[in-house]
Write a protein that holds these residues in place. Sequence first.
Motif, mmCIF file in Angstrom:
data_model
loop_
_atom_site.group_PDB
_atom_site.id
_atom_site.type_symbol
_atom_site.label_atom_id
_atom_site.label_comp_id
_atom_site.label_asym_id
_atom_site.label_seq_id
_atom_site.Cartn_x
_atom_site.Cartn_y
_atom_site.Cartn_z
ATOM 1 N N UNK A 163 41.782 47.983 42.403
ATOM 2 C CA UNK A 163 40.970 49.055 42.994
ATOM 3 C C UNK A 163 39.511 48.651 42.856
ATOM 4 N N UNK A 164 38.818 48.634 43.987
ATOM 5 C CA UNK A 164 37.416 48.233 44.007
ATOM 6 C C UNK A 164 36.563 49.410 44.478
ATOM 7 N N UNK A 165 35.638 49.855 43.630
ATOM 8 C CA UNK A 165 34.670 50.894 43.984
ATOM 9 C C UNK A 165 33.468 50.191 44.598
ATOM 10 N N UNK A 166 33.066 50.617 45.789
ATOM 11 C CA UNK A 166 31.993 49.940 46.509
ATOM 12 C C UNK A 166 31.244 50.929 47.392
ATOM 13 N N UNK A 206 24.378 45.816 47.965
ATOM 14 C CA UNK A 206 24.489 44.405 48.369
ATOM 15 C C UNK A 206 25.568 43.598 47.635
ATOM 16 N N UNK A 207 25.710 43.706 46.286
ATOM 17 C CA UNK A 207 26.780 42.928 45.653
ATOM 18 C C UNK A 207 28.175 43.372 46.108
ATOM 19 N N UNK A 208 28.312 44.665 46.426
ATOM 20 C CA UNK A 208 29.597 45.169 46.927
ATOM 21 C C UNK A 208 29.950 44.490 48.245
ATOM 22 N N UNK A 209 28.999 44.466 49.142
ATOM 23 C CA UNK A 209 29.211 43.883 50.468
ATOM 24 C C UNK A 209 29.497 42.385 50.349
ATOM 25 N N UNK A 210 28.834 41.719 49.412
ATOM 26 C CA UNK A 210 29.048 40.286 49.213
ATOM 27 C C UNK A 210 30.456 39.981 48.712
ATOM 28 N N UNK A 211 31.020 40.853 47.870
ATOM 29 C CA UNK A 211 32.321 40.559 47.285
ATOM 30 C C UNK A 211 33.498 40.981 48.165
ATOM 31 N N UNK A 212 33.290 41.863 49.121
ATOM 32 C CA UNK A 212 34.416 42.368 49.922
ATOM 33 C C UNK A 212 35.181 41.277 50.674
ATOM 34 N N UNK A 213 34.534 40.285 51.296
ATOM 35 C CA UNK A 213 35.325 39.228 51.942
ATOM 36 C C UNK A 213 36.200 38.455 50.946
ATOM 37 N N UNK A 214 35.715 38.258 49.741
ATOM 38 C CA UNK A 214 36.489 37.578 48.708
ATOM 39 C C UNK A 214 37.704 38.414 48.295
ATOM 40 N N UNK A 215 37.499 39.709 48.136
ATOM 41 C CA UNK A 215 38.601 40.609 47.785
ATOM 42 C C UNK A 215 39.600 40.671 48.941
ATOM 43 N N UNK A 219 51.050 42.202 45.556
ATOM 44 C CA UNK A 219 49.748 42.744 45.190
ATOM 45 C C UNK A 219 49.258 43.730 46.244
ATOM 46 N N UNK A 220 48.634 44.789 45.761
ATOM 47 C CA UNK A 220 47.990 45.772 46.623
ATOM 48 C C UNK A 220 46.510 45.821 46.268
ATOM 49 N N UNK A 221 45.703 46.165 47.242
ATOM 50 C CA UNK A 221 44.267 46.326 47.034
ATOM 51 C C UNK A 221 43.854 47.627 47.710
ATOM 52 N N UNK A 222 42.996 48.365 47.048
ATOM 53 C CA UNK A 222 42.436 49.591 47.605
ATOM 54 C C UNK A 222 40.933 49.575 47.384
ATOM 55 N N UNK A 237 29.165 47.194 42.110
ATOM 56 C CA UNK A 237 30.595 47.411 42.285
ATOM 57 C C UNK A 237 31.304 47.505 40.937
ATOM 58 N N UNK A 238 32.476 48.115 40.957
ATOM 59 C CA UNK A 238 33.311 48.257 39.776
ATOM 60 C C UNK A 238 34.750 48.054 40.220
ATOM 61 N N UNK A 239 35.479 47.229 39.497
ATOM 62 C CA UNK A 239 36.848 46.889 39.878
ATOM 63 C C UNK A 239 37.779 47.096 38.695
ATOM 64 N N UNK A 240 38.941 47.684 38.975
ATOM 65 C CA UNK A 240 39.985 47.828 37.959
ATOM 66 C C UNK A 240 41.269 47.218 38.496
ATOM 67 N N UNK A 241 42.059 46.694 37.568
ATOM 68 C CA UNK A 241 43.342 46.083 37.913
ATOM 69 C C UNK A 241 44.426 46.814 37.140
ATOM 70 N N UNK A 242 45.437 47.276 37.871
ATOM 71 C CA UNK A 242 46.574 47.955 37.276
ATOM 72 C C UNK A 242 47.821 47.106 37.432
ATOM 73 N N UNK A 243 48.686 47.148 36.425
ATOM 74 C CA UNK A 243 49.977 46.487 36.511
ATOM 75 C C UNK A 243 50.953 47.321 37.326
ATOM 76 N N UNK A 244 52.133 46.783 37.546
ATOM 77 C CA UNK A 244 53.135 47.450 38.365
ATOM 78 C C UNK A 244 53.569 48.797 37.788
#
Length: 173
Positions: A65-68, A73-82, A94-97, A142-149
């Motif tokens: 989960x990515x908060x953006x 600007x850093x959010x916009x820069x990282x979105x193509x990578x995500x 994997x899922x991304x939101x 930006x702030x990103x969290x990773x959750x397991x299954x």
Amino acid sequence: MKRRQMVYAGAAALAGMAGAGLAWRQLQPHGGAAAALAPFWQQSFETPTGPVLTMASFAGKPLLVNFWATWCPPCIEELPLIDRFYQDNKSKNWQVLGLAVDQPSAVRAWLQRMPLAFPVAMAGFGGTELSKSMGNLAGGLPFTVVFGATGQLLHRKMGKVSAEDLAQWAQLA
């Protein structure tokens, strides 16, 4: 004179260890975090185009989960990578939101210029408080969290993600 220097050095070392311990404690997922995050999995968010997306629909698979925001600007820069991470790993469950802390009209306009393969929903300006409940102490983006299954919080990151972060997280699930 030497005794005074030793006292100062000892106090400085103690303060440094206390600060490092506090930082480690604040940045690591803890067992109590599961109870605090339970309401997150019950929420639903509107998408920029209107339909509602429920967090329950993401259960059972690893989730990033990515908060953006469009104004970050850093959010916009990282979105193509995500987005690349999502495309490379969706076959591995994997899922991304993306949760936009922004106005729907700004997000719609941005997504028309730069479409993303993963879902985006509107956290609105209340998204800052939501991210704080997940450990974003500063409330920044930006702030990103990773959750397991199983929904457990595996990792969180304040600031722009790197390819190395994503490669490491891909190994978590």
